[in-house]
Motif scaffolding. Structure first.
Motif, PDB file in Angstrom:
ATOM      1  N   SER A 170       0.800  -1.225   0.000  1.00 17.34           N
ATOM      2  CA  SER A 170       0.000   0.000   0.000  1.00 17.34           C
ATOM      3  C   SER A 170       0.836   1.279   0.000  1.00 17.34           C
ATOM      4  CB  SER A 170      -0.979   0.004   1.167  1.00 17.34           C
ATOM      5  OG  SER A 170      -0.299  -0.035   2.390  1.00 17.34           O
ATOM      6  N   PHE A 171       2.099   1.202   0.421  1.00 16.55           N
ATOM      7  CA  PHE A 171       2.959   2.396   0.430  1.00 16.55           C
ATOM      8  C   PHE A 171       4.401   1.997   0.146  1.00 16.55           C
ATOM      9  CE2 PHE A 171       5.047   6.079   2.690  1.00 16.55           C
ATOM     10  CZ  PHE A 171       4.598   7.061   1.827  1.00 16.55           C
ATOM     11  N   PRO A 172       4.678   1.564  -1.098  1.00 17.37           N
ATOM     12  CA  PRO A 172       6.026   1.103  -1.423  1.00 17.37           C
ATOM     13  C   PRO A 172       7.096   2.189  -1.309  1.00 17.37           C
ATOM     14  CG  PRO A 172       4.686   1.250  -3.412  1.00 17.37           C
ATOM     15  CD  PRO A 172       3.768   1.470  -2.242  1.00 17.37           C
ATOM     16  N   GLN A 173       6.693   3.447  -1.339  1.00 20.25           N
ATOM     17  CA  GLN A 173       7.646   4.538  -1.188  1.00 20.25           C
ATOM     18  C   GLN A 173       8.413   4.433   0.126  1.00 20.25           C
ATOM     19  OE1 GLN A 173       4.458   4.749  -1.965  1.00 20.25           O
ATOM     20  NE2 GLN A 173       4.171   6.090  -3.716  1.00 20.25           N
ATOM     21  N   LEU A 174       7.784   3.860   1.122  1.00 22.74           N
ATOM     22  CA  LEU A 174       8.424   3.685   2.419  1.00 22.74           C
ATOM     23  C   LEU A 174       9.720   2.897   2.295  1.00 22.74           C
ATOM     24  CD1 LEU A 174       8.009   4.133   5.500  1.00 22.74           C
ATOM     25  CD2 LEU A 174       6.924   1.900   5.563  1.00 22.74           C
ATOM     26  N   MET A 175       9.757   1.990   1.334  1.00 19.47           N
ATOM     27  CA  MET A 175      10.909   1.105   1.180  1.00 19.47           C
ATOM     28  C   MET A 175      12.117   1.789   0.553  1.00 19.47           C
ATOM     29  SD  MET A 175       9.739  -1.572   2.515  1.00 19.47           S
ATOM     30  CE  MET A 175      11.001  -2.758   2.123  1.00 19.47           C
ATOM     31  N   SER A 180      14.986   7.556   4.815  1.00 18.47           N
ATOM     32  CA  SER A 180      16.096   7.024   5.592  1.00 18.47           C
ATOM     33  C   SER A 180      15.574   6.527   6.937  1.00 18.47           C
ATOM     34  CB  SER A 180      17.132   8.123   5.818  1.00 18.47           C
ATOM     35  OG  SER A 180      18.004   7.787   6.872  1.00 18.47           O
ATOM     36  N   LEU A 181      15.968   5.317   7.285  1.00 17.48           N
ATOM     37  CA  LEU A 181      15.588   4.788   8.599  1.00 17.48           C
ATOM     38  C   LEU A 181      16.129   5.675   9.717  1.00 17.48           C
ATOM     39  CD1 LEU A 181      16.037   0.910   8.479  1.00 17.48           C
ATOM     40  CD2 LEU A 181      14.011   2.159   9.181  1.00 17.48           C
ATOM     41  N   GLU A 182      17.409   5.979   9.642  1.00 19.28           N
ATOM     42  CA  GLU A 182      18.070   6.706  10.732  1.00 19.28           C
ATOM     43  C   GLU A 182      17.695   8.182  10.792  1.00 19.28           C
ATOM     44  OE1 GLU A 182      19.666   5.102  13.102  1.00 19.28           O
ATOM     45  OE2 GLU A 182      19.356   3.237  11.981  1.00 19.28           O
ATOM     46  N   LYS A 183      17.580   8.814   9.646  1.00 21.38           N
ATOM     47  CA  LYS A 183      17.361  10.268   9.623  1.00 21.38           C
ATOM     48  C   LYS A 183      15.901  10.665   9.571  1.00 21.38           C
ATOM     49  CE  LYS A 183      21.746  11.161   7.343  1.00 21.38           C
ATOM     50  NZ  LYS A 183      22.405  11.585   6.107  1.00 21.38           N
ATOM     51  N   ASN A 184      15.027   9.736   9.206  1.00 25.97           N
ATOM     52  CA  ASN A 184      13.635  10.113   9.006  1.00 25.97           C
ATOM     53  C   ASN A 184      12.680   9.256   9.828  1.00 25.97           C
ATOM     54  OD1 ASN A 184      10.958  10.181   7.704  1.00 25.97           O
ATOM     55  ND2 ASN A 184      11.930  11.554   6.240  1.00 25.97           N
ATOM     56  N   LEU A 185      12.679   7.959   9.578  1.00 25.23           N
ATOM     57  CA  LEU A 185      11.648   7.093  10.161  1.00 25.23           C
ATOM     58  C   LEU A 185      11.820   6.863  11.661  1.00 25.23           C
ATOM     59  CD1 LEU A 185      11.318   4.566   7.229  1.00 25.23           C
ATOM     60  CD2 LEU A 185       9.975   6.618   7.682  1.00 25.23           C
ATOM     61  N   LYS A 186      13.023   6.543  12.095  1.00 23.53           N
ATOM     62  CA  LYS A 186      13.224   6.323  13.535  1.00 23.53           C
ATOM     63  C   LYS A 186      12.935   7.578  14.358  1.00 23.53           C
ATOM     64  CE  LYS A 186      16.306   2.352  13.225  1.00 23.53           C
ATOM     65  NZ  LYS A 186      17.651   1.818  13.527  1.00 23.53           N
ATOM     66  N   VAL A 234       1.804   0.086  15.342  1.00 24.77           N
ATOM     67  CA  VAL A 234       1.740  -1.010  14.368  1.00 24.77           C
ATOM     68  C   VAL A 234       0.353  -1.046  13.731  1.00 24.77           C
ATOM     69  CG1 VAL A 234       1.686  -3.529  14.153  1.00 24.77           C
ATOM     70  CG2 VAL A 234       3.588  -2.415  15.312  1.00 24.77           C
ATOM     71  N   GLU A 235      -0.690  -0.875  14.535  1.00 20.64           N
ATOM     72  CA  GLU A 235      -2.048  -0.867  13.998  1.00 20.64           C
ATOM     73  C   GLU A 235      -2.235   0.281  13.008  1.00 20.64           C
ATOM     74  OE1 GLU A 235      -4.723  -0.682  17.340  1.00 20.64           O
ATOM     75  OE2 GLU A 235      -3.919  -2.534  18.186  1.00 20.64           O
ATOM     76  N   VAL A 236      -1.758   1.463  13.373  1.00 25.34           N
ATOM     77  CA  VAL A 236      -1.894   2.626  12.494  1.00 25.34           C
ATOM     78  C   VAL A 236      -1.089   2.424  11.218  1.00 25.34           C
ATOM     79  CG1 VAL A 236      -1.359   5.088  12.242  1.00 25.34           C
ATOM     80  CG2 VAL A 236      -2.386   4.258  14.360  1.00 25.34           C
ATOM     81  N   LEU A 237       0.171   2.012  11.367  1.00 24.23           N
ATOM     82  CA  LEU A 237       1.042   1.886  10.197  1.00 24.23           C
ATOM     83  C   LEU A 237       0.636   0.755   9.272  1.00 24.23           C
ATOM     84  CD1 LEU A 237       4.515   2.592  11.795  1.00 24.23           C
ATOM     85  CD2 LEU A 237       3.095   4.135  10.426  1.00 24.23           C
ATOM     86  N   SER A 238       0.068  -0.301   9.821  1.00 27.36           N
ATOM     87  CA  SER A 238      -0.339  -1.398   8.935  1.00 27.36           C
ATOM     88  C   SER A 238      -1.590  -1.046   8.133  1.00 27.36           C
ATOM     89  CB  SER A 238      -0.526  -2.707   9.710  1.00 27.36           C
ATOM     90  OG  SER A 238      -1.554  -2.590  10.649  1.00 27.36           O
ATOM     91  N   THR A 239      -2.336  -0.060   8.590  1.00 25.80           N
ATOM     92  CA  THR A 239      -3.498   0.393   7.819  1.00 25.80           C
ATOM     93  C   THR A 239      -3.242   1.713   7.087  1.00 25.80           C
ATOM     94  OG1 THR A 239      -4.431   1.516   9.753  1.00 25.80           O
ATOM     95  CG2 THR A 239      -5.160  -0.749   9.327  1.00 25.80           C
ATOM     96  N   PHE A 240      -2.275   2.498   7.579  1.00 23.19           N
ATOM     97  CA  PHE A 240      -1.973   3.798   6.979  1.00 23.19           C
ATOM     98  C   PHE A 240      -0.466   4.066   7.032  1.00 23.19           C
ATOM     99  CE2 PHE A 240      -1.957   8.567   7.165  1.00 23.19           C
ATOM    100  CZ  PHE A 240      -2.456   8.791   5.893  1.00 23.19           C
ATOM    101  N   PRO A 241       0.314   3.286   6.275  1.00 24.80           N
ATOM    102  CA  PRO A 241       1.771   3.480   6.312  1.00 24.80           C
ATOM    103  C   PRO A 241       2.213   4.830   5.777  1.00 24.80           C
ATOM    104  CG  PRO A 241       1.177   1.899   4.611  1.00 24.80           C
ATOM    105  CD  PRO A 241      -0.071   2.181   5.404  1.00 24.80           C
ATOM    106  N   ALA A 242       1.371   5.478   4.994  1.00 23.08           N
ATOM    107  CA  ALA A 242       1.713   6.803   4.468  1.00 23.08           C
ATOM    108  C   ALA A 242       1.894   7.828   5.588  1.00 23.08           C
ATOM    109  CB  ALA A 242       0.644   7.272   3.481  1.00 23.08           C
ATOM    110  N   LEU A 243       1.456   7.496   6.800  1.00 23.42           N
ATOM    111  CA  LEU A 243       1.664   8.384   7.940  1.00 23.42           C
ATOM    112  C   LEU A 243       3.131   8.779   8.043  1.00 23.42           C
ATOM    113  CD1 LEU A 243       0.552   9.696  10.594  1.00 23.42           C
ATOM    114  CD2 LEU A 243       1.260   7.592  11.738  1.00 23.42           C
ATOM    115  N   GLY A 261       5.164   9.106   5.729  1.00 22.70           N
ATOM    116  CA  GLY A 261       5.568   9.889   4.581  1.00 22.70           C
ATOM    117  C   GLY A 261       5.375  11.389   4.771  1.00 22.70           C
ATOM    118  N   TYR A 262       4.620  11.764   5.782  1.00 22.50           N
ATOM    119  CA  TYR A 262       4.414  13.187   6.048  1.00 22.50           C
ATOM    120  C   TYR A 262       5.644  13.779   6.710  1.00 22.50           C
ATOM    121  CZ  TYR A 262      -0.468  12.529   4.870  1.00 22.50           C
ATOM    122  OH  TYR A 262      -1.625  12.241   4.201  1.00 22.50           O
ATOM    123  N   SER A 263       5.844  15.054   6.506  1.00 19.58           N
ATOM    124  CA  SER A 263       7.003  15.713   7.107  1.00 19.58           C
ATOM    125  C   SER A 263       6.870  15.698   8.632  1.00 19.58           C
ATOM    126  CB  SER A 263       7.117  17.148   6.612  1.00 19.58           C
ATOM    127  OG  SER A 263       6.091  17.946   7.169  1.00 19.58           O
TER     128      SER A 263
END
Length: 154
Positions: free
Chosen positions: A70-75, A79-85, A102-111, A113-115
């Motif tokens: 649903s959100f391949p851009q995440l892959m 950056s894991l270290e600079k953005n996602l963590k 986990v519940e939110v991200l598995s249904t809305f991983p685009a979360l 992706g927001y700044s």
């Protein structure tokens, strides 16, 4: 972009890897079509660490597959270290548990992706109004700035 990728060196291993994660062929096709740069991401340096991180959050295999589909851009775009963590750390600091995330991200991983600025601002507004737990974070993130302001900023 796909035209510049070697079938044997890039496409085939990534398609097989996506299949091994639980994506069926139609999901793989949709994933590649919606985010062609995924096919040029390093399996070892980008894709596998991202899956390990998602699993480390508590996602099971089906949630990981659904997230990627649903959100391949995440892959490949973050950056894991600079953005996602840092985003996850911030969400935890606002009281979100790993289970809830986990519940939110598995249904809305685009979360993710927001700044960080947008995420922090909206959480802050909802928190200060006592509305953070009453409204779905995902439904609040997709609102335009004007609509969010009209509904929640007084």
């Amino acid at each position: 972009l796909i035209g510049s990728c070697s079938l044997e060196e890039n496409l085939k291993p990534r398609v097989q890897w996506l299949n091994s994660l639980g994506l069926d062929n139609s999901q793989v096709a949709k994933t590649i079509t919606s985010f062609p740069p995924l096919m040029s991401c390093s399996l070892e340096e980008n894709l596998k660490p991202m899956v390990q991180w998602l699993k480390g959050l508590g996602m099971d295999d089906s949630q990981v597959a659904k997230t990627i589909a649903s959100f391949p851009q995440l892959m490949g775009s973050y950056s894991l270290e600079k953005n996602l963590k840092p985003k996850m750390k911030s969400l935890r600091e606002h009281g979100f548990t790993d289970q809830h995330l986990v519940e939110v991200l598995s249904t809305f991983p685009a979360l993710l992706g927001y700044s960080s600025k947008r995420l922090e601002h909206r959480i802050g507004v909802l928190e200060s109004s006592g509305l953070l737990r009453k409204h779905s974070l995902s439904s609040c993130m997709v609102l335009t700035d004007a609509t969010f302001s009209e509904r929640f900023e007084h």
